[in-house]
Design a protein around this motif. Structure first.
Motif, mmCIF file in Angstrom:
data_model
loop_
_atom_site.group_PDB
_atom_site.id
_atom_site.type_symbol
_atom_site.label_atom_id
_atom_site.label_comp_id
_atom_site.label_asym_id
_atom_site.label_seq_id
_atom_site.Cartn_x
_atom_site.Cartn_y
_atom_site.Cartn_z
ATOM 1 N N GLY A 146 0.824 -1.203 0.000
ATOM 2 C CA GLY A 146 0.000 0.000 0.000
ATOM 3 C C GLY A 146 0.859 1.254 0.000
ATOM 4 O O GLY A 146 2.066 1.198 0.225
ATOM 5 N N THR A 147 0.236 2.391 -0.270
ATOM 6 C CA THR A 147 0.966 3.650 -0.299
ATOM 7 C C THR A 147 0.310 4.695 0.593
ATOM 8 O O THR A 147 -0.903 4.670 0.813
ATOM 9 C CB THR A 147 1.053 4.221 -1.730
ATOM 10 N N TYR A 148 1.124 5.584 1.108
ATOM 11 C CA TYR A 148 0.689 6.772 1.826
ATOM 12 C C TYR A 148 1.296 7.972 1.116
ATOM 13 O O TYR A 148 2.446 7.912 0.674
ATOM 14 C CB TYR A 148 1.203 6.775 3.271
ATOM 15 N N THR A 149 0.537 9.057 1.033
ATOM 16 C CA THR A 149 1.054 10.308 0.477
ATOM 17 C C THR A 149 0.724 11.428 1.450
ATOM 18 O O THR A 149 -0.438 11.570 1.867
ATOM 19 C CB THR A 149 0.440 10.613 -0.903
ATOM 20 N N PHE A 150 1.742 12.197 1.842
ATOM 21 C CA PHE A 150 1.566 13.344 2.733
ATOM 22 C C PHE A 150 1.843 14.612 1.936
ATOM 23 O O PHE A 150 2.894 14.732 1.302
ATOM 24 C CB PHE A 150 2.533 13.248 3.927
ATOM 25 N N ARG A 151 0.888 15.545 1.987
ATOM 26 C CA ARG A 151 1.001 16.788 1.230
ATOM 27 C C ARG A 151 1.244 17.965 2.153
ATOM 28 O O ARG A 151 0.877 17.945 3.320
ATOM 29 C CB ARG A 151 -0.282 17.014 0.420
ATOM 30 N N ARG A 152 1.818 18.993 1.590
ATOM 31 C CA ARG A 152 2.161 20.205 2.348
ATOM 32 C C ARG A 152 0.931 20.889 2.953
ATOM 33 O O ARG A 152 1.008 21.537 3.980
ATOM 34 C CB ARG A 152 2.916 21.169 1.426
ATOM 35 N N ALA A 160 -3.700 -3.615 -3.974
ATOM 36 C CA ALA A 160 -3.419 -5.055 -4.048
ATOM 37 C C ALA A 160 -2.272 -5.392 -3.105
ATOM 38 O O ALA A 160 -1.215 -5.834 -3.528
ATOM 39 C CB ALA A 160 -3.076 -5.455 -5.472
ATOM 40 N N ASP A 161 -2.489 -5.189 -1.816
ATOM 41 C CA ASP A 161 -1.433 -5.446 -0.832
ATOM 42 C C ASP A 161 -1.078 -6.921 -0.746
ATOM 43 O O ASP A 161 -1.925 -7.793 -0.971
ATOM 44 C CB ASP A 161 -1.889 -5.000 0.563
ATOM 45 N N ARG A 162 0.176 -7.170 -0.398
ATOM 46 C CA ARG A 162 0.573 -8.520 0.000
ATOM 47 C C ARG A 162 0.014 -8.747 1.402
ATOM 48 O O ARG A 162 0.023 -7.836 2.221
ATOM 49 C CB ARG A 162 2.095 -8.648 0.043
ATOM 50 N N PRO A 163 -0.475 -9.931 1.711
ATOM 51 C CA PRO A 163 -1.061 -10.150 3.038
ATOM 52 C C PRO A 163 -0.012 -10.260 4.137
ATOM 53 O O PRO A 163 1.109 -10.706 3.902
ATOM 54 C CB PRO A 163 -1.814 -11.478 2.885
ATOM 55 N N ALA A 164 -0.408 -9.840 5.341
ATOM 56 C CA ALA A 164 0.376 -10.112 6.549
ATOM 57 C C ALA A 164 -0.044 -11.505 7.010
ATOM 58 O O ALA A 164 -1.219 -11.859 6.938
ATOM 59 C CB ALA A 164 0.079 -9.062 7.612
ATOM 60 N N LEU A 165 0.904 -12.301 7.495
ATOM 61 C CA LEU A 165 0.642 -13.706 7.815
ATOM 62 C C LEU A 165 0.957 -14.030 9.264
ATOM 63 O O LEU A 165 1.858 -13.445 9.854
ATOM 64 C CB LEU A 165 1.489 -14.613 6.921
ATOM 65 N N THR A 166 0.223 -14.999 9.809
ATOM 66 C CA THR A 166 0.537 -15.545 11.120
ATOM 67 C C THR A 166 -0.039 -16.951 11.223
ATOM 68 O O THR A 166 -0.978 -17.308 10.509
ATOM 69 C CB THR A 166 -0.007 -14.663 12.267
ATOM 70 N N ALA A 167 0.544 -17.761 12.101
ATOM 71 C CA ALA A 167 -0.001 -19.071 12.437
ATOM 72 C C ALA A 167 -0.441 -18.991 13.889
ATOM 73 O O ALA A 167 0.283 -18.469 14.732
ATOM 74 C CB ALA A 167 1.044 -20.161 12.258
ATOM 75 N N ALA A 168 -1.655 -19.461 14.166
ATOM 76 C CA ALA A 168 -2.199 -19.355 15.517
ATOM 77 C C ALA A 168 -3.176 -20.483 15.785
ATOM 78 O O ALA A 168 -4.059 -20.745 14.966
ATOM 79 C CB ALA A 168 -2.910 -18.008 15.676
ATOM 80 N N GLY A 169 -3.009 -21.135 16.901
ATOM 81 C CA GLY A 169 -3.954 -22.170 17.310
ATOM 82 C C GLY A 169 -4.169 -23.238 16.257
ATOM 83 O O GLY A 169 -5.284 -23.704 16.079
ATOM 84 N N GLY A 170 -3.109 -23.603 15.537
ATOM 85 C CA GLY A 170 -3.218 -24.640 14.516
ATOM 86 C C GLY A 170 -3.747 -24.140 13.178
ATOM 87 O O GLY A 170 -3.928 -24.933 12.262
ATOM 88 N N SER A 171 -4.018 -22.861 13.042
ATOM 89 C CA SER A 171 -4.516 -22.296 11.787
ATOM 90 C C SER A 171 -3.528 -21.274 11.236
ATOM 91 O O SER A 171 -2.746 -20.697 11.983
ATOM 92 C CB SER A 171 -5.864 -21.601 12.017
#
Length: 147
Positions: free
Chosen positions: A37-43, A53-64
């Motif tokens: 994703g992108t952020y833009t800060f203007r004056r 179309a972000d790449r997903p953040a991943l985790t494994a938890a409780g067998g899933s």
């Protein structure tokens, strides 16, 4: 504060981020590693956030295995202040349609819009050269793409 403001100006790409995921066992887990994703800060004190179309953040938890993806875009008003020696970024959403999608073992687990109030945030941040880090519950690391 003017130095921090000048550092923020321009466009940034999220290179790594984390999100807290509520697992099937009702515990919170941190999913990490997504981005795009992108952020833009203007004056003029406005900012935008776009996640086409972000790449997903991943985790494994409780067998899933969980994958968290943001889609959509938001616009903000922003300000900078100092509190106890830390730089703080105040973001107030003015419009947007940001959505959070969570899959569990490859199947849709949850999907919902991010409510306006939950996107209004005060984030501690550091900015140096081409690197911007939002220091929240989980860190978001961004790399400058334009000034």
């Amino acid at each position: 504060m003017e130095i921090a403001r000048e550092c923020l100006l321009g466009s940034w790409t999220v290179t790594d981020y984390g999100k807290v995921v509520l697992g099937a066992d009702k515990r919170g887990y941190v999913a990490e590693g997504g981005g795009g994703g992108t952020y833009t800060f203007r004056r003029d004190g406005t900012a935008s956030e776009n996640h086409p179309a972000d790449r997903p953040a991943l985790t494994a938890a409780g067998g899933s295995r969980y994958a968290v993806t943001l889609t959509g875009a938001n616009t903000y008003r922003y300000g900078i202040r100092i509190d106890r020696g830390s730089l703080l970024l105040d973001l107030t959403r003015t419009s947007g349609n940001l959505r959070l999608r969570i899959t569990r073992n490859g199947a849709l687990h949850q999907q919902f819009p991010v409510p306006a109030g939950s996107d209004d945030a005060i984030e501690q941040f550091t900015c140096a050269g081409n690197r911007l880090i939002f220091d929240g519950i989980v860190d978001t690391v961004l790399t400058r793409t334009t000034t």
